[in-house]
Motif scaffolding. Structure first.
Motif, PDB file in Angstrom:
ATOM      1  N   ALA A 199      16.363  -3.628   3.404  1.00  0.00           N
ATOM      2  CA  ALA A 199      17.603  -4.127   4.008  1.00  0.00           C
ATOM      3  C   ALA A 199      17.496  -4.127   5.524  1.00  0.00           C
ATOM      4  O   ALA A 199      18.181  -4.892   6.201  1.00  0.00           O
ATOM      5  CB  ALA A 199      18.782  -3.260   3.561  1.00  0.00           C
ATOM      6  N   THR A 200      16.639  -3.234   6.055  1.00  0.00           N
ATOM      7  CA  THR A 200      16.395  -3.172   7.500  1.00  0.00           C
ATOM      8  C   THR A 200      14.889  -3.097   7.736  1.00  0.00           C
ATOM      9  O   THR A 200      14.115  -2.761   6.821  1.00  0.00           O
ATOM     10  CB  THR A 200      17.027  -1.908   8.119  1.00  0.00           C
ATOM     11  OG1 THR A 200      16.384  -0.758   7.531  1.00  0.00           O
ATOM     12  CG2 THR A 200      18.523  -1.844   7.845  1.00  0.00           C
ATOM     13  N   LEU A 201      14.484  -3.346   8.978  1.00  0.00           N
ATOM     14  CA  LEU A 201      13.059  -3.233   9.304  1.00  0.00           C
ATOM     15  C   LEU A 201      12.614  -1.779   9.208  1.00  0.00           C
ATOM     16  O   LEU A 201      11.470  -1.502   8.837  1.00  0.00           O
ATOM     17  CB  LEU A 201      12.789  -3.806  10.698  1.00  0.00           C
ATOM     18  CG  LEU A 201      11.329  -3.831  11.124  1.00  0.00           C
ATOM     19  CD1 LEU A 201      10.455  -4.612  10.138  1.00  0.00           C
ATOM     20  CD2 LEU A 201      11.192  -4.422  12.530  1.00  0.00           C
ATOM     21  N   ALA A 202      13.506  -0.853   9.534  1.00  0.00           N
ATOM     22  CA  ALA A 202      13.162   0.568   9.402  1.00  0.00           C
ATOM     23  C   ALA A 202      12.825   0.886   7.943  1.00  0.00           C
ATOM     24  O   ALA A 202      11.816   1.544   7.660  1.00  0.00           O
ATOM     25  CB  ALA A 202      14.323   1.431   9.890  1.00  0.00           C
ATOM     26  N   GLU A 203      13.659   0.419   7.029  1.00  0.00           N
ATOM     27  CA  GLU A 203      13.411   0.692   5.610  1.00  0.00           C
ATOM     28  C   GLU A 203      12.097   0.065   5.146  1.00  0.00           C
ATOM     29  O   GLU A 203      11.274   0.715   4.480  1.00  0.00           O
ATOM     30  CB  GLU A 203      14.569   0.165   4.763  1.00  0.00           C
ATOM     31  CG  GLU A 203      14.444   0.535   3.296  1.00  0.00           C
ATOM     32  CD  GLU A 203      15.646   0.086   2.476  1.00  0.00           C
ATOM     33  OE1 GLU A 203      16.235   0.950   1.813  1.00  0.00           O
ATOM     34  OE2 GLU A 203      16.006  -1.110   2.494  1.00  0.00           O
ATOM     35  N   ALA A 204      11.876  -1.191   5.502  1.00  0.00           N
ATOM     36  CA  ALA A 204      10.642  -1.868   5.100  1.00  0.00           C
ATOM     37  C   ALA A 204       9.424  -1.146   5.669  1.00  0.00           C
ATOM     38  O   ALA A 204       8.432  -0.912   4.967  1.00  0.00           O
ATOM     39  CB  ALA A 204      10.669  -3.317   5.578  1.00  0.00           C
ATOM     40  N   SER A 205       9.487  -0.760   6.944  1.00  0.00           N
ATOM     41  CA  SER A 205       8.341  -0.117   7.597  1.00  0.00           C
ATOM     42  C   SER A 205       8.085   1.263   7.012  1.00  0.00           C
ATOM     43  O   SER A 205       6.936   1.647   6.754  1.00  0.00           O
ATOM     44  CB  SER A 205       8.608   0.018   9.093  1.00  0.00           C
ATOM     45  OG  SER A 205       8.837  -1.239   9.681  1.00  0.00           O
ATOM     46  N   GLU A 206       9.154   2.022   6.774  1.00  0.00           N
ATOM     47  CA  GLU A 206       8.978   3.382   6.256  1.00  0.00           C
ATOM     48  C   GLU A 206       8.407   3.371   4.848  1.00  0.00           C
ATOM     49  O   GLU A 206       7.683   4.301   4.450  1.00  0.00           O
ATOM     50  CB  GLU A 206      10.322   4.123   6.317  1.00  0.00           C
ATOM     51  CG  GLU A 206      10.601   4.607   7.746  1.00  0.00           C
ATOM     52  CD  GLU A 206      12.034   5.059   7.994  1.00  0.00           C
ATOM     53  OE1 GLU A 206      12.880   4.888   7.089  1.00  0.00           O
ATOM     54  OE2 GLU A 206      12.289   5.575   9.085  1.00  0.00           O
ATOM     55  N   ARG A 207       8.682   2.328   4.093  1.00  0.00           N
ATOM     56  CA  ARG A 207       8.092   2.227   2.747  1.00  0.00           C
ATOM     57  C   ARG A 207       6.573   2.096   2.838  1.00  0.00           C
ATOM     58  O   ARG A 207       5.847   2.674   2.043  1.00  0.00           O
ATOM     59  CB  ARG A 207       8.713   1.052   2.003  1.00  0.00           C
ATOM     60  CG  ARG A 207      10.086   1.404   1.488  1.00  0.00           C
ATOM     61  CD  ARG A 207      10.840   0.230   0.912  1.00  0.00           C
ATOM     62  NE  ARG A 207      11.992   0.723   0.156  1.00  0.00           N
ATOM     63  CZ  ARG A 207      13.002  -0.035  -0.269  1.00  0.00           C
ATOM     64  NH1 ARG A 207      13.010  -1.339  -0.005  1.00  0.00           N
ATOM     65  NH2 ARG A 207      13.983   0.501  -0.952  1.00  0.00           N
ATOM     66  N   ALA A 208       6.088   1.339   3.808  1.00  0.00           N
ATOM     67  CA  ALA A 208       4.631   1.203   3.981  1.00  0.00           C
ATOM     68  C   ALA A 208       4.058   2.478   4.596  1.00  0.00           C
ATOM     69  O   ALA A 208       3.025   2.983   4.150  1.00  0.00           O
ATOM     70  CB  ALA A 208       4.325  -0.003   4.860  1.00  0.00           C
ATOM     71  N   LEU A 209       4.745   3.015   5.595  1.00  0.00           N
ATOM     72  CA  LEU A 209       4.254   4.223   6.284  1.00  0.00           C
ATOM     73  C   LEU A 209       4.279   5.443   5.374  1.00  0.00           C
ATOM     74  O   LEU A 209       3.567   6.413   5.612  1.00  0.00           O
ATOM     75  CB  LEU A 209       5.095   4.482   7.531  1.00  0.00           C
ATOM     76  CG  LEU A 209       4.928   3.469   8.675  1.00  0.00           C
ATOM     77  CD1 LEU A 209       6.067   3.600   9.680  1.00  0.00           C
ATOM     78  CD2 LEU A 209       3.580   3.652   9.358  1.00  0.00           C
ATOM     79  N   GLY A 210       5.088   5.396   4.324  1.00  0.00           N
ATOM     80  CA  GLY A 210       5.232   6.538   3.429  1.00  0.00           C
ATOM     81  C   GLY A 210       4.137   6.663   2.388  1.00  0.00           C
ATOM     82  O   GLY A 210       4.055   7.686   1.694  1.00  0.00           O
ATOM     83  N   LEU A 211       3.283   5.661   2.244  1.00  0.00           N
ATOM     84  CA  LEU A 211       2.212   5.737   1.245  1.00  0.00           C
ATOM     85  C   LEU A 211       1.168   6.759   1.684  1.00  0.00           C
ATOM     86  O   LEU A 211       0.827   6.851   2.860  1.00  0.00           O
ATOM     87  CB  LEU A 211       1.538   4.369   1.068  1.00  0.00           C
ATOM     88  CG  LEU A 211       2.404   3.240   0.506  1.00  0.00           C
ATOM     89  CD1 LEU A 211       1.577   1.965   0.403  1.00  0.00           C
ATOM     90  CD2 LEU A 211       2.980   3.609  -0.870  1.00  0.00           C
ATOM     91  N   ARG A 212       0.650   7.503   0.723  1.00  0.00           N
ATOM     92  CA  ARG A 212      -0.372   8.523   1.026  1.00  0.00           C
ATOM     93  C   ARG A 212      -1.586   8.299   0.133  1.00  0.00           C
ATOM     94  O   ARG A 212      -1.455   8.030  -1.043  1.00  0.00           O
ATOM     95  CB  ARG A 212       0.184   9.919   0.754  1.00  0.00           C
ATOM     96  CG  ARG A 212       1.279  10.352   1.729  1.00  0.00           C
ATOM     97  CD  ARG A 212       0.679  10.655   3.119  1.00  0.00           C
ATOM     98  NE  ARG A 212       1.719  10.871   4.127  1.00  0.00           N
ATOM     99  CZ  ARG A 212       2.211   9.934   4.943  1.00  0.00           C
ATOM    100  NH1 ARG A 212       1.773   8.696   4.864  1.00  0.00           N
ATOM    101  NH2 ARG A 212       3.137  10.213   5.825  1.00  0.00           N
ATOM    102  N   ALA A 213      -2.756   8.400   0.736  1.00  0.00           N
ATOM    103  CA  ALA A 213      -3.972   8.091  -0.008  1.00  0.00           C
ATOM    104  C   ALA A 213      -4.333   9.195  -1.010  1.00  0.00           C
ATOM    105  O   ALA A 213      -5.057   8.951  -1.964  1.00  0.00           O
ATOM    106  CB  ALA A 213      -5.125   7.870   0.958  1.00  0.00           C
ATOM    107  N   ASP A 214      -3.856  10.433  -0.803  1.00  0.00           N
ATOM    108  CA  ASP A 214      -4.268  11.504  -1.717  1.00  0.00           C
ATOM    109  C   ASP A 214      -3.182  11.835  -2.733  1.00  0.00           C
ATOM    110  O   ASP A 214      -2.125  11.231  -2.732  1.00  0.00           O
ATOM    111  CB  ASP A 214      -4.628  12.767  -0.921  1.00  0.00           C
ATOM    112  CG  ASP A 214      -3.620  13.066   0.183  1.00  0.00           C
ATOM    113  OD1 ASP A 214      -2.413  12.785  -0.010  1.00  0.00           O
ATOM    114  OD2 ASP A 214      -4.053  13.566   1.242  1.00  0.00           O
TER     115      ASP A 214
END
Ligand SMILES: [Zn+2]
Length: 200
Positions: A185-200
């Motif tokens: 709904a916002t750029l913050a939400e979209a960005s945090e969804r990508a930034l929240g992924l963790r490889a481990d």
């Protein structure tokens, strides 16, 4: 193979002034975080940029997106963004205006905006690690569908209908190596969804 950085649709670009300052500041603020995380950047061996982001414009059907081949910039200004003024997904055409041509992945962004009026921002990032880690765990587009094509739009519509994509707002693009797309709904939400992924 990395198929980033060239335009598969017909791009109609008209040189024009940069998008509004408030939009550019918002985009650059989140882009800095994505760039710092290595999710937007540049492949030195191929000399092509990767990753792009957009927000809806003030007029229906329009959005402001980072320009083609801007991935290597750590900091962006209005010179690095374009306004997409019209998209014909079936006809494979994108019209944009601004100091730079719209990202070669504007068609993918348009396909996401077409899913729901509640989506106001789209983020497309690259990460081999995260792409492999989350493939078929997060909603995943078919490996036979390359990015930036009308078929990809149909793939997102399928996931919107048949998976939890509307709730989680992030998907893996199996047919676009290293490609991940998130929205919100916002750029913050979209960005945090990508930034929240963790490889481990
Ligand atoms: Zn990509």
């Amino acid at each position: 193979m990395i198929d980033e950085g060239y335009v598969k649709y017909r791009s109609e670009w008209r040189p024009g002034p940069p998008p509004g300052e408030a939009a550019v500041q918002l985009l650059d603020r989140w882009r800095r975080s994505l760039y710092a995380a290595g999710l937007i950047g540049h492949y030195p061996e191929l000399d092509v940029g990767f990753g792009n982001l957009s927000i809806r414009g003030s007029q229906a059907g329009q959005f402001i997106i980072s320009g083609t081949q801007t991935g290597h910039h750590a900091v962006t200004t209005g010179e690095h963004y374009a306004l997409v003024t019209g998209v014909d997904i079936g006809g494979n055409r994108v019209a944009s205006t601004g100091p730079v041509q719209a990202s070669s992945e504007a068609m993918t962004h348009a396909a996401i905006y077409a899913l729901s009026e509640r989506i106001n921002a789209v983020v497309h990032v690259h990460s081999r690690e995260l792409w492999m880690r989350y493939m078929d765990e997060l909603p995943t587009t078919s490996a036979s569908v390359p990015y930036g094509t009308p078929e990809m739009a149909a793939e997102f519509a399928r996931l919107w209908r048949d998976s939890d994509l509307p709730a989680i707002g992030i998907a893996i693009m199996a047919g676009h190596e290293e490609g991940i797309v998130s929205f919100g709904a916002t750029l913050a939400e979209a960005s945090e969804r990508a930034l929240g992924l963790r490889a481990d």
